[in-house]
Every structure is written in C-alpha cells, then in structure tokens.
Design a protein around this motif. Sequence first.
Motif, short mmCIF file in Angstrom:
data_model
loop_
_atom_site.label_atom_id
_atom_site.label_comp_id
_atom_site.label_asym_id
_atom_site.label_seq_id
_atom_site.Cartn_x
_atom_site.Cartn_y
_atom_site.Cartn_z
N GLU A 11 0.81 -1.06 0.10
CA GLU A 11 0.05 0.12 -0.15
C GLU A 11 0.83 1.35 -0.15
OE1 GLU A 11 -3.05 0.01 3.09
OE2 GLU A 11 -3.61 -2.10 2.47
N GLN A 12 2.16 1.27 0.73
CA GLN A 12 2.96 2.31 0.61
C GLN A 12 3.73 2.25 -0.71
OE1 GLN A 12 5.50 2.05 4.20
NE2 GLN A 12 3.64 1.37 5.31
N LYS A 13 3.32 1.82 -1.79
CA LYS A 13 4.35 1.57 -3.01
C LYS A 13 5.54 1.10 -2.96
CE LYS A 13 0.26 3.39 -5.17
NZ LYS A 13 -0.70 2.74 -4.99
N PHE A 14 5.95 0.43 -2.09
CA PHE A 14 7.22 -0.52 -2.06
C PHE A 14 7.20 -1.65 -3.10
CE2 PHE A 14 7.99 1.51 1.90
CZ PHE A 14 9.16 2.13 1.79
N HIS A 15 8.23 -1.81 -3.79
CA HIS A 15 8.16 -3.08 -4.79
C HIS A 15 8.65 -4.31 -3.95
CE1 HIS A 15 7.81 -0.25 -8.09
NE2 HIS A 15 8.81 0.48 -7.72
N CYS A 16 8.40 -5.38 -4.75
CA CYS A 16 8.64 -6.75 -4.45
C CYS A 16 10.26 -6.96 -3.65
CB CYS A 16 8.48 -7.54 -5.37
SG CYS A 16 9.06 -7.36 -6.97
N SER A 17 10.83 -6.51 -4.52
CA SER A 17 12.43 -6.60 -3.82
C SER A 17 12.70 -5.73 -2.80
CB SER A 17 13.41 -6.24 -5.16
OG SER A 17 12.99 -4.84 -5.70
N GLN A 18 12.14 -4.57 -2.52
CA GLN A 18 12.25 -3.97 -1.42
C GLN A 18 11.58 -4.36 -0.24
OE1 GLN A 18 10.50 -0.43 -3.79
NE2 GLN A 18 12.41 0.88 -3.07
N ILE A 19 10.47 -4.98 -0.27
CA ILE A 19 9.66 -5.70 0.77
C ILE A 19 10.44 -6.59 1.07
CG2 ILE A 19 7.36 -7.13 1.23
CD1 ILE A 19 6.26 -4.95 -0.76
N ALA A 66 13.41 -4.71 -8.68
CA ALA A 66 11.66 -4.81 -8.95
C ALA A 66 11.37 -4.94 -10.41
CB ALA A 66 11.14 -3.70 -8.59
N GLY A 67 10.31 -5.94 -10.54
CA GLY A 67 9.72 -6.16 -12.01
C GLY A 67 10.65 -6.79 -13.08
N GLY A 78 11.79 -10.03 -8.78
CA GLY A 78 12.18 -9.20 -7.67
C GLY A 78 12.16 -9.76 -6.33
N ALA A 79 11.20 -10.58 -6.08
CA ALA A 79 10.66 -11.12 -5.01
C ALA A 79 11.97 -12.14 -4.62
CB ALA A 79 9.56 -11.76 -4.81
N LEU A 80 12.28 -12.90 -5.67
CA LEU A 80 13.41 -14.11 -5.81
C LEU A 80 14.60 -13.36 -5.46
CD1 LEU A 80 14.45 -16.86 -6.09
CD2 LEU A 80 14.37 -16.43 -8.48
N THR A 81 15.07 -12.33 -6.22
CA THR A 81 16.51 -11.66 -6.14
C THR A 81 16.42 -10.77 -4.80
OG1 THR A 81 15.61 -9.70 -7.60
CG2 THR A 81 16.87 -11.41 -8.63
N GLY A 82 15.37 -10.40 -4.38
CA GLY A 82 15.29 -9.37 -3.17
C GLY A 82 15.41 -10.74 -2.10
N GLY A 83 14.82 -12.01 -2.26
CA GLY A 83 15.06 -12.85 -1.29
C GLY A 83 16.31 -13.46 -0.98
N VAL A 84 17.24 -13.47 -2.02
CA VAL A 84 18.74 -13.72 -2.20
C VAL A 84 19.54 -12.79 -1.50
CG1 VAL A 84 20.68 -13.91 -3.68
CG2 VAL A 84 18.45 -15.21 -4.19
N CYS A 85 18.87 -11.45 -1.73
CA CYS A 85 19.59 -10.35 -1.04
C CYS A 85 19.47 -10.49 0.59
CB CYS A 85 19.21 -9.15 -1.38
SG CYS A 85 19.77 -8.71 -3.09
N MET A 86 17.93 -10.76 0.86
CA MET A 86 17.57 -11.01 2.26
C MET A 86 18.66 -11.95 3.03
SD MET A 86 14.31 -12.57 4.26
CE MET A 86 12.92 -11.72 3.46
N LEU A 87 18.61 -13.42 2.25
CA LEU A 87 19.56 -14.29 2.61
C LEU A 87 20.96 -13.67 3.08
CD1 LEU A 87 18.71 -17.23 0.68
CD2 LEU A 87 17.79 -16.71 3.00
#
Length: 145
Positions: free
Chosen positions: A15-23, A47-48, A58-67
């Motif tokens: 809702e705050q307009k963050f993208h998948c990778s940022q989230i 993202a995207g 972006g959720a996948l690459t963001g997840g790799v960054c999270m790890l």
Amino acid sequence: EACTMLEDKISALLEQKFHCSQIMMKVGMEALELEEPNLVKAMSGLAGGLGGCGHNCGALTGGVCMLSLFAGRGTPEEEADPDLAVMVSELLAWFEERYGSPDCGDIIQGDRDNIPRTCPQLICDCARKALEILNSYGFSTAELE
C-alpha cells in the motif's frame, strides 16, 4: 497458505508503493531490527525483473539479498557464512518448483495487469520461505513468523 502477520506487513508495504524486492529486504531488515533507507532504495533496481525488464523476479532476487543480509560479508574482517550459496540454491529450487520460472515476465504471463493478482501472495510465500531457510541454518528470525 496464508502468511498472517507477515501478510499484513507485506500488504501495508504494498500500500505504501514499495516493490517486491524492497519488501523482501524490509522484511529481512525488520528481523535484524535495522533501518537503512539507502539499502531499500538500492533494491529498487531489482523490481519488475531487473528494473522492469521482466527477467529474474524481484521477490526472488530480493530474497537472495535478504539471505545475504544475514549470511553475507560486509567488512574486510568478516567472512560470509559458508552455507550462503546452499541457502540461495534452496530458495531458487523452491521458487522454480513452485512458479515454474525465475522470471517475472513468465510468472505474470507478460501482462502487468496480473501483478496485483499474483505478486502479493508470491512475495508473502517467498518471504516465508526465505525466513524458513534462515531459521534452518541457525539465523534467528522468530519475531516475524
């Protein structure tokens, strides 16, 4: 499966307009009680599917960054966790099995209108899996579950 508390946090970030990778990074940072807006900003380029190109989700690459936030190397004195590559491989294998492709464009079937129907649950599931992997390798993330 619903993500309950995580799902609520992710919905609020969407809702705050963050993208998948940022989230994904914000979820990881919250587990470490970190606040680093520049790191969140840097995640925008994922993202995207790499800047909106439809490549790696972006959720996948963001997840790799999270790890990597938990298990990577950040200073000359530090060593990366020797299990980081295995953790990343586990996330990728899970993701590809679940979604059939690591690519954003494939997942949304080339139609950006599919994003609101597809991505919130995908982000939630990916965050849950990344946290599960972190926990299985001894990293504490219990507060977010």
